[in-house]
Motif scaffolding. Sequence first.
Motif, PDB file in Angstrom:
ATOM      1  N   ALA A 413     -15.645   6.606 -62.626  1.00 18.57           N
ATOM      2  CA  ALA A 413     -16.951   7.525 -62.326  1.00 18.57           C
ATOM      3  C   ALA A 413     -18.468   7.120 -62.271  1.00 18.57           C
ATOM      4  O   ALA A 413     -18.968   7.097 -61.537  1.00 18.57           O
ATOM      5  N   PRO A 414     -18.642   6.245 -63.524  1.00 21.08           N
ATOM      6  CA  PRO A 414     -20.156   5.704 -63.721  1.00 21.08           C
ATOM      7  C   PRO A 414     -20.286   4.713 -62.492  1.00 21.08           C
ATOM      8  O   PRO A 414     -21.376   4.704 -61.922  1.00 21.08           O
ATOM      9  N   PHE A 415     -19.330   3.825 -62.099  1.00 22.08           N
ATOM     10  CA  PHE A 415     -19.600   3.005 -61.014  1.00 22.08           C
ATOM     11  C   PHE A 415     -19.523   3.611 -59.552  1.00 22.08           C
ATOM     12  O   PHE A 415     -20.392   3.326 -58.802  1.00 22.08           O
ATOM     13  N   ILE A 416     -18.766   4.783 -59.390  1.00 22.56           N
ATOM     14  CA  ILE A 416     -18.883   5.556 -58.065  1.00 22.56           C
ATOM     15  C   ILE A 416     -20.265   6.295 -58.063  1.00 22.56           C
ATOM     16  O   ILE A 416     -21.002   6.231 -56.916  1.00 22.56           O
ATOM     17  N   ALA A 417     -20.462   7.092 -59.083  1.00 23.78           N
ATOM     18  CA  ALA A 417     -21.757   7.819 -59.042  1.00 23.78           C
ATOM     19  C   ALA A 417     -22.886   6.903 -59.021  1.00 23.78           C
ATOM     20  O   ALA A 417     -23.885   7.192 -58.287  1.00 23.78           O
ATOM     21  N   SER A 418     -23.013   5.662 -59.706  1.00 25.88           N
ATOM     22  CA  SER A 418     -24.176   4.756 -59.358  1.00 25.88           C
ATOM     23  C   SER A 418     -24.158   4.263 -58.113  1.00 25.88           C
ATOM     24  O   SER A 418     -25.384   4.290 -57.463  1.00 25.88           O
ATOM     25  N   SER A 419     -23.196   3.886 -57.522  1.00 28.95           N
ATOM     26  CA  SER A 419     -23.008   3.475 -56.136  1.00 28.95           C
ATOM     27  C   SER A 419     -23.867   4.599 -55.234  1.00 28.95           C
ATOM     28  O   SER A 419     -24.606   4.400 -54.409  1.00 28.95           O
ATOM     29  N   THR A 423     -27.170   4.614 -53.072  1.00 28.03           N
ATOM     30  CA  THR A 423     -26.957   4.443 -51.677  1.00 28.03           C
ATOM     31  C   THR A 423     -27.576   5.975 -50.646  1.00 28.03           C
ATOM     32  O   THR A 423     -28.311   5.739 -49.711  1.00 28.03           O
ATOM     33  N   TRP A 424     -27.186   6.850 -51.428  1.00 31.02           N
ATOM     34  CA  TRP A 424     -27.522   8.177 -50.597  1.00 31.02           C
ATOM     35  C   TRP A 424     -28.306   9.114 -51.304  1.00 31.02           C
ATOM     36  O   TRP A 424     -28.930  10.147 -51.012  1.00 31.02           O
ATOM     37  N   GLY A 425     -28.564   8.659 -52.770  1.00 33.27           N
ATOM     38  CA  GLY A 425     -29.540   9.674 -53.636  1.00 33.27           C
ATOM     39  C   GLY A 425     -28.452  10.696 -54.489  1.00 33.27           C
ATOM     40  O   GLY A 425     -27.207  10.823 -54.082  1.00 33.27           O
ATOM     41  N   PRO A 431     -20.832  16.716 -52.717  1.00 31.41           N
ATOM     42  CA  PRO A 431     -19.666  16.931 -51.970  1.00 31.41           C
ATOM     43  C   PRO A 431     -18.908  16.038 -52.057  1.00 31.41           C
ATOM     44  O   PRO A 431     -17.434  16.196 -51.964  1.00 31.41           O
ATOM     45  N   ILE A 432     -19.087  14.566 -52.642  1.00 31.39           N
ATOM     46  CA  ILE A 432     -18.092  13.606 -52.778  1.00 31.39           C
ATOM     47  C   ILE A 432     -17.275  14.034 -54.094  1.00 31.39           C
ATOM     48  O   ILE A 432     -15.988  13.856 -54.074  1.00 31.39           O
ATOM     49  N   ALA A 433     -17.809  14.445 -55.197  1.00 32.08           N
ATOM     50  CA  ALA A 433     -17.260  14.877 -56.287  1.00 32.08           C
ATOM     51  C   ALA A 433     -16.241  16.074 -55.749  1.00 32.08           C
ATOM     52  O   ALA A 433     -15.177  16.191 -56.299  1.00 32.08           O
TER      53      ALA A 433
END
Length: 451
Positions: A413-419, A423-425, A431-433
């Motif tokens: 989650a931290p890596f996904i969220a950080s990316s 990238t998109w804000g 929506p991704i979650a």
Amino acid sequence: MTQSNLAPRDEVRGAAPGTVPAQLGPLDSAGKPRYSLSPLLGTLPLANLALYLVWMGVGSFLIPMQVTAIKGHPDPDALKNAVAVGAALAAIGNPIFGQISDRTRSRFGRRVPWIVICSLLGAGALMWQANAKSIGTLAITWGCVQFILNGFQAALTAVMPDRVPPAKYGIFSGLVGLGIPLGIVVSAYTIGGIDLHKLGIDKVVGGFDGKFQGENGYYLIAGILVACVLVFCLVTPDKPSVDMPVERFDFGKFLSNFWLNPRKHPDFAWAFLSRFGVVAGYFVVLTYNMYILMEYVKIKPQDTPAIMGFLMVINAIATVIASIVVGRLVDRFGVIKPFVLGSGILAGLSLFIPMIWASVNGMTAFNVVNGFAFGMYMAVDMALITKVLPRGEDAGKDMGLINIANAAPQIAAPFIASSIVETWGYHALFPIAAVISLVGSVLVVFVKTVR
């Protein structure tokens, strides 16, 4: 787990085929409960409160505050580095301690010794973490806390299959799920305070003028952890396990037991993947909850802890209501999968609210709906998992394996969220979650042996 290690659910290593030692399982040979369930109704939520006070109080409040203090500003990348190591060690610790507790033979039982040992060591690690002055030290100390207290969690989650009859899985699953909202309420009240302005009351309750927004917060949580564990172990002790049969230790088999063949146990595998998805969707947002309020909703940093406390309490109240109501419905109607699916759909929909309504009001609405969805899930999660465990005598190890579905998403989650943020804000997190949570809940459809 290899074929040579597999046995039917009603057989135990060292026992004659088809027999069950009196020490194993929640029911005796006459079909009556071996444990008094009434005290467990109070002590099991209390022990889970202690655990989730660490996960929520430290993870949601103290670590983001500590990262901000160390870096001098909100730093999502530093937060990612601070929490990822701990989550990785958690994924390792849960199945290791779970299997060790399965093999433990003592007059205090299989689980209680590890609950006590890990809580004491975990409290010590929390006090070490209180004094971390760099992101590297914070990552190491949080890793130690996560590894040790996942030993506590592995033993504690095995208490339900050890002691609770299947007919009571729904209500006890709901009670176990209360640990999260109770942990949220206590941490919000003591650490952040609860801003009541949205209720028309010009007041912040709790918070204690920021007294627990640092080292004192760690010390308080460590003390509550030890106190709750002592109550659990003294009021609801385990039964001696000294007469239970056990295989001679074989390191190769010990390692092989961390693998459960999905072809032989497909329902366990689908339940694992379902939990992984739901938890991943939850943590993609939760990891950056404080930073979302500061950077996305644009709340002043000094006001953030109390507003976050209010939102977390609103979320917790909705979770409690859903958990209690759904837990009773599960026991009454004997169905689980519709509630898992419904919770995922509702959670997914809730995540669109802050995306289109970036305000405190929007976050309030989000936390009401999301809290109710999460309460639905927590009410049935433990019941579902307990029903698909391959073997009762391996409950600790198998619960440890399934708990990787809690820990592994916290690694990702931290890596996904950080990316996503880079990238998109922040607005793209929601929506991704939502998609991740929805996919996770849908996977429960493939569990065949549970209605």
